[in-house]
Design a protein around this motif. Structure first.
Motif, PDB file in Angstrom:
ATOM      1  N   MET A 162       0.825  -1.198   0.000  1.00  0.00           N
ATOM      2  CA  MET A 162       0.000   0.000   0.000  1.00  0.00           C
ATOM      3  C   MET A 162       0.862   1.252   0.000  1.00  0.00           C
ATOM      4  O   MET A 162       1.836   1.349   0.764  1.00  0.00           O
ATOM      5  CB  MET A 162      -0.915   0.020   1.225  1.00  0.00           C
ATOM      6  CG  MET A 162      -2.041  -0.998   1.185  1.00  0.00           C
ATOM      7  SD  MET A 162      -3.272  -0.658  -0.104  1.00  0.00           S
ATOM      8  CE  MET A 162      -3.969   0.886   0.469  1.00  0.00           C
ATOM      9  N   PRO A 163       0.550   2.225  -0.833  1.00  0.00           N
ATOM     10  CA  PRO A 163       1.315   3.477  -0.844  1.00  0.00           C
ATOM     11  C   PRO A 163       1.006   4.327   0.380  1.00  0.00           C
ATOM     12  O   PRO A 163      -0.059   4.196   1.002  1.00  0.00           O
ATOM     13  CB  PRO A 163       0.822   4.163  -2.134  1.00  0.00           C
ATOM     14  CG  PRO A 163      -0.580   3.660  -2.290  1.00  0.00           C
ATOM     15  CD  PRO A 163      -0.553   2.228  -1.796  1.00  0.00           C
ATOM     16  N   ASN A 164       1.934   5.184   0.730  1.00  0.00           N
ATOM     17  CA  ASN A 164       1.743   6.152   1.820  1.00  0.00           C
ATOM     18  C   ASN A 164       1.361   5.512   3.149  1.00  0.00           C
ATOM     19  O   ASN A 164       0.753   6.153   4.013  1.00  0.00           O
ATOM     20  CB  ASN A 164       0.673   7.187   1.444  1.00  0.00           C
ATOM     21  CG  ASN A 164       1.048   8.035   0.251  1.00  0.00           C
ATOM     22  OD1 ASN A 164       2.070   7.801  -0.400  1.00  0.00           O
ATOM     23  ND2 ASN A 164       0.236   9.022  -0.066  1.00  0.00           N
ATOM     24  N   ASN A 165       1.697   4.211   3.299  1.00  0.00           N
ATOM     25  CA  ASN A 165       1.367   3.479   4.530  1.00  0.00           C
ATOM     26  C   ASN A 165      -0.129   3.503   4.844  1.00  0.00           C
ATOM     27  O   ASN A 165      -0.548   3.449   6.011  1.00  0.00           O
ATOM     28  CB  ASN A 165       2.146   4.055   5.725  1.00  0.00           C
ATOM     29  CG  ASN A 165       3.625   3.808   5.605  1.00  0.00           C
ATOM     30  OD1 ASN A 165       4.058   2.712   5.247  1.00  0.00           O
ATOM     31  ND2 ASN A 165       4.423   4.835   5.880  1.00  0.00           N
ATOM     32  N   LEU A 166      -0.934   3.557   3.806  1.00  0.00           N
ATOM     33  CA  LEU A 166      -2.386   3.574   4.001  1.00  0.00           C
ATOM     34  C   LEU A 166      -2.871   2.233   4.548  1.00  0.00           C
ATOM     35  O   LEU A 166      -2.401   1.173   4.140  1.00  0.00           O
ATOM     36  CB  LEU A 166      -3.090   3.852   2.671  1.00  0.00           C
ATOM     37  CG  LEU A 166      -2.888   5.233   2.052  1.00  0.00           C
ATOM     38  CD1 LEU A 166      -3.499   5.266   0.649  1.00  0.00           C
ATOM     39  CD2 LEU A 166      -3.506   6.317   2.923  1.00  0.00           C
ATOM     40  N   VAL A 167      -3.819   2.286   5.466  1.00  0.00           N
ATOM     41  CA  VAL A 167      -4.479   1.089   5.988  1.00  0.00           C
ATOM     42  C   VAL A 167      -5.745   0.879   5.158  1.00  0.00           C
ATOM     43  O   VAL A 167      -6.651   1.710   5.184  1.00  0.00           O
ATOM     44  CB  VAL A 167      -4.842   1.258   7.469  1.00  0.00           C
ATOM     45  CG1 VAL A 167      -5.609   0.032   7.969  1.00  0.00           C
ATOM     46  CG2 VAL A 167      -3.591   1.502   8.308  1.00  0.00           C
TER      47      VAL A 167
END
Length: 277
Positions: A162-167
């Motif tokens: 996942m980009p930007n550490n998105l959950v």
């Protein structure tokens, strides 16, 4: 309290007309995105002061990012409209209200500032969606040999992250959210091209991207894990059940504001009964 009903459609102008008629209200406008693959002319009789057609149309393909792009393009046109809205209510042309228009407006008036959308955790509650995010999917592209390239990517490339550490959260594509949430989603995708590129390679991204962006923002506190729609997946098919008159009591007892899906050609009687009630 004003609502912009955003309706994504590709067929059956008469059923769309019926949906608009049922939701017509002094404080409601309609924004219609007609799939670019579909001839728009049969729909244009609906155009009025309160019914507008999205200009920046997209050819929508099942499971592809194109439906996200169609929604975002529509969001952008709603945001620059002369009127300002409290809620944007995303519907398909096969949706139908289960409550009166007055009750629907009263509900949103009592819940200003909230975002009603599914937020199931992909990691814990909706694990079947994990391969959508970890594997490469070329469903948004159309060229010879794409399935072979997709297989090669998934065989030789590392799993995607996942980009930007998105959950990631999500489940249903359809939702009702406040205008401030629409603004945030549009600006986030404009400012984070890497997120857009990631979801362009995700199957069924429409069921994840919007919820995930909001869930990982300051607006998480506004989110209610309920999209206000009754949808029956019990048949185990790729698409939900099409309701008939036999489902009337179940629909009436659901407590939801809307349901999908319906088809006039399959059973118009269920729509007639919902109108009566």
């Amino acid at each position: 309290m004003k609502i912009a009903h955003l309706i994504l459609t590709h067929a059956n102008p008469h059923q769309l007309s019926r949906l608009i008629e049922r939701l017509t209200h002094p404080d409601a406008d309609f924004y219609i995105h007609v799939d670019l693959k579909t001839d728009i002319q049969p729909f244009l009789f609906l155009k009025s002061e309160n019914v507008k057609f999205i200009k920046n149309r997209v050819s929508v393909y099942w499971g592809a990012y194109s439906i996200v792009q169609a929604t975002v393009n529509s969001f952008e046109e709603i945001l620059v409209a002369d009127k300002k809205y409290d809620f944007v209510n995303l519907l398909s042309g096969q949706d139908y209200p289960l409550k009166s228009t007055a009750d629907i407006h009263l509900f949103f008036e009592n819940n200003l500032g909230k975002a009603f959308m599914h937020t199931l955790s992909v990691a814990n509650e909706w694990q079947e969606a994990i391969p959508r995010l970890t594997k490469y999917h070329l469903c948004n592209y159309h060229f010879a040999g794409k399935h072979f390239i997709e297989k090669c990517l998934n065989k030789f490339m590392p799993s995607r992250k996942m980009p930007n550490n998105l959950v990631p959260v999500g489940r249903s594509q359809w939702f009702s959210i406040s205008a401030k949430h629409v603004q945030y989603i549009v600006e986030y995708l404009q400012q984070n091209k890497n997120v857009k590129r990631f979801f362009e390679l995700t199957w069924g991204s429409d069921e994840i991207v919007f919820q995930t962006i909001l869930f990982n923002s300051i607006y998480q506190k506004d989110m209610v894990n309920d999209n206000l729609r009754f949808i029956d997946w019990s048949e185990g098919k790729a698409s939900p059940k099409t309701f008939t008159i036999d489902d009337l009591l179940v629909l009436q007892d659901s407590g939801k504001l809307f349901a999908r899906k319906f088809s006039e050609t399959i059973d118009a009687a269920i729509l007639d009964e919902l109108d009566k009630n």
